[in-house]
Design an enzyme around this catalytic site. Structure first.
Site, PDB file in Angstrom:
ATOM      1  N   ASP A  40       1.122  -1.339   0.095  1.00 47.23           N
ATOM      2  CA  ASP A  40       0.162   0.148   0.316  1.00 47.23           C
ATOM      3  C   ASP A  40       0.517   1.554  -0.249  1.00 47.23           C
ATOM      4  O   ASP A  40       0.048   2.470   0.488  1.00 47.23           O
ATOM      5  CB  ASP A  40      -0.944   0.040   1.478  1.00 47.23           C
ATOM      6  N   GLU A 123       7.569  -2.132  14.867  1.00 44.50           N
ATOM      7  CA  GLU A 123       9.197  -1.120  14.101  1.00 44.50           C
ATOM      8  C   GLU A 123       9.912  -1.123  15.731  1.00 44.50           C
ATOM      9  O   GLU A 123      10.671  -1.415  15.290  1.00 44.50           O
ATOM     10  CB  GLU A 123       8.690   0.483  13.657  1.00 44.50           C
TER      11      GLU A 123
END
Length: 182
Positions: A40, A123
């Site tokens: 995306d 992350e």
């Protein structure tokens, strides 16, 4: 994704795939750069030219993030001083998955590095697992984080991002990024 995580209200996405990729890299690679690309996102080819020289961990802005319009290291006079991201929480590295790259050589010296199954902390969990690794070790790309080379381009509608607070960030890379986003 393991079954126990599928039942969560906000399941951690892409973790199994990323960890399998890290496993494959550990077995088969000795050099190169790891970048967790997503379907995306839209990429400027310049990003790949820049990340190929990553020695440890490089970071750069990601555009079109909800609420703020960008997720980036905040850079003042060439030095990382903070992060600017829609959700910071108690994350040591509040950065989007598309906003960093890691050298394979660096990863191979950190056998415990992996992406955790913890939604919103994938992350920072991965970057923390690269210890010893600290904020001063980050390599800033995209002209000291003044250019956006990766954009989230999901086909869902988002609110307009808030303008950059120039009173707070006018002396940093965010002033330049604010011009790009307008």
């Amino acid at each position: 994704m393991p079954e126990e995580y599928r039942k969560e209200q906000f399941p951690p996405k892409g973790v199994s795939n990323r960890n399998k990729g890290l496993e494959w890299i550990r077995k088969n690679a000795r050099s190169g750069v790891i970048y967790f690309a997503d379907d995306d996102n839209t990429y400027d080819l310049e990003l790949f030219e820049e990340i190929r020289h990553t020695k440890r961990v490089s970071m750069f802005p990601v555009g079109l993030m909800p609420h703020l319009g960008v997720c980036t290291p905040v850079v003042e006079k060439g030095k990382l001083i903070n992060f600017y991201c829609g959700w910071i929480g108690d994350r040591k590295f509040p950065i989007d998955m598309a906003g960093f790259a890691v050298s394979v050589e660096f990863l191979l010296t950190r056998p415990r590095a992996w992406v955790p199954f913890l939604a919103g902390y994938e992350e920072t969990g991965f970057l923390v697992s690269l210890q010893p690794f600290e904020i001063p070790d980050i390599e800033l790309l995209a002209s000291n984080c003044t250019k956006i080379l990766v954009w989230h381009t999901q086909t869902k509608e988002n609110d307009e991002p808030a303008p950059v607070d120039l009173d707070t960030y006018g002396h940093t890379n965010l002033a330049k990024l604010g011009e790009i986003m307008m």
